[in-house]
Write a protein that holds these residues in place. Structure first.
Motif, short mmCIF file in Angstrom:
data_model
loop_
_atom_site.label_atom_id
_atom_site.label_comp_id
_atom_site.label_asym_id
_atom_site.label_seq_id
_atom_site.Cartn_x
_atom_site.Cartn_y
_atom_site.Cartn_z
N ALA A 1 -12.55 1.09 -2.23
CA ALA A 1 -13.27 1.15 -0.95
C ALA A 1 -14.67 1.71 -1.18
N GLY A 2 -14.84 2.46 -2.25
CA GLY A 2 -16.14 3.03 -2.59
C GLY A 2 -17.00 2.15 -3.46
N GLY A 3 -16.47 1.02 -3.89
CA GLY A 3 -17.21 0.10 -4.74
C GLY A 3 -16.35 -0.43 -5.86
N GLU A 4 -16.84 -1.47 -6.50
CA GLU A 4 -16.06 -2.13 -7.54
C GLU A 4 -15.87 -1.25 -8.77
N ALA A 5 -14.80 -1.57 -9.51
CA ALA A 5 -14.48 -0.80 -10.72
C ALA A 5 -13.69 -1.69 -11.68
N ALA B 1 -8.56 3.78 9.64
CA ALA B 1 -7.65 4.00 10.78
C ALA B 1 -6.47 4.86 10.36
N ALA B 2 -5.97 4.65 9.13
CA ALA B 2 -4.86 5.47 8.64
C ALA B 2 -5.28 6.93 8.51
N LEU C 1 0.81 -1.22 0.00
CA LEU C 1 0.00 0.00 0.00
C LEU C 1 0.84 1.27 0.00
N SER C 2 2.17 1.11 -0.01
CA SER C 2 3.03 2.29 0.10
C SER C 2 3.17 3.07 -1.21
N GLU D 1 -11.82 -5.77 6.02
CA GLU D 1 -10.87 -5.24 7.01
C GLU D 1 -9.97 -4.16 6.42
N LEU D 2 -9.77 -4.22 5.10
CA LEU D 2 -8.96 -3.19 4.46
C LEU D 2 -9.63 -1.82 4.57
#
Length: 131
Positions: free
Chosen positions: A42-46, A99-100, A29-30, A92-93
């Motif tokens: 995170a907002g939906g599939e693409a 959290a980040a 993820l960096s 969980e992602l």
């Protein structure tokens, strides 16, 4: 080669398999492009074509980053005809990303000012293709 403070911290705490897995997770993820893809999903599939349009990057670049996230088990693809719709593999992602954002809000600009990884650090990680 000198060891930076993060490497010293990790070396002091040992490098067990769970730590290695955590390092791999955060490394995946960096990259700015991979993080942008994860945040978008995170907002939906693409589809890759959707991500290309939204991120303004070449299709080959987006595909390589999606493949990296898929290989890490963070993204899954759902084929539909000739298209593949990508989504986050684990809810969980979403929690990790939230959290980040909370941590970044709490620390203000401290991370951005970090001499090793901050926004002014001279690295090419944003421009590299994974692998």
């Amino acid at each position: 080669m000198t060891m930076n403070s993060v490497e010293r911290c990790l070396a002091a705490s040992g490098t067990g398999s769970s730590l290695d897995a955590a390092v791999a997770l955060f490394h995946s993820l960096s990259d700015g492009t991979r993080l942008a893809i994860a945040r978008r999903l995170a907002g939906g599939e693409a589809r890759v074509a959707d991500l290309v349009g939204e991120l303004g990057l070449a299709q080959s670049t987006v595909s390589a980053h999606v493949a990296c996230l898929r290989d890490c088990g963070l993204v899954v693809g759902r084929p539909q005809g000739r298209q593949v719709f990508y989504s986050l593999a684990r809810p969980e992602l979403l929690d990790l990303l939230a959290a980040a954002e909370t941590l970044l809000a709490a620390t203000g600009a401290a991370v951005a000012l970090c001499p090793n990884y901050g926004t002014d650090a001279t690295t090419n990680t944003e421009k590299e293709v994974p692998r």
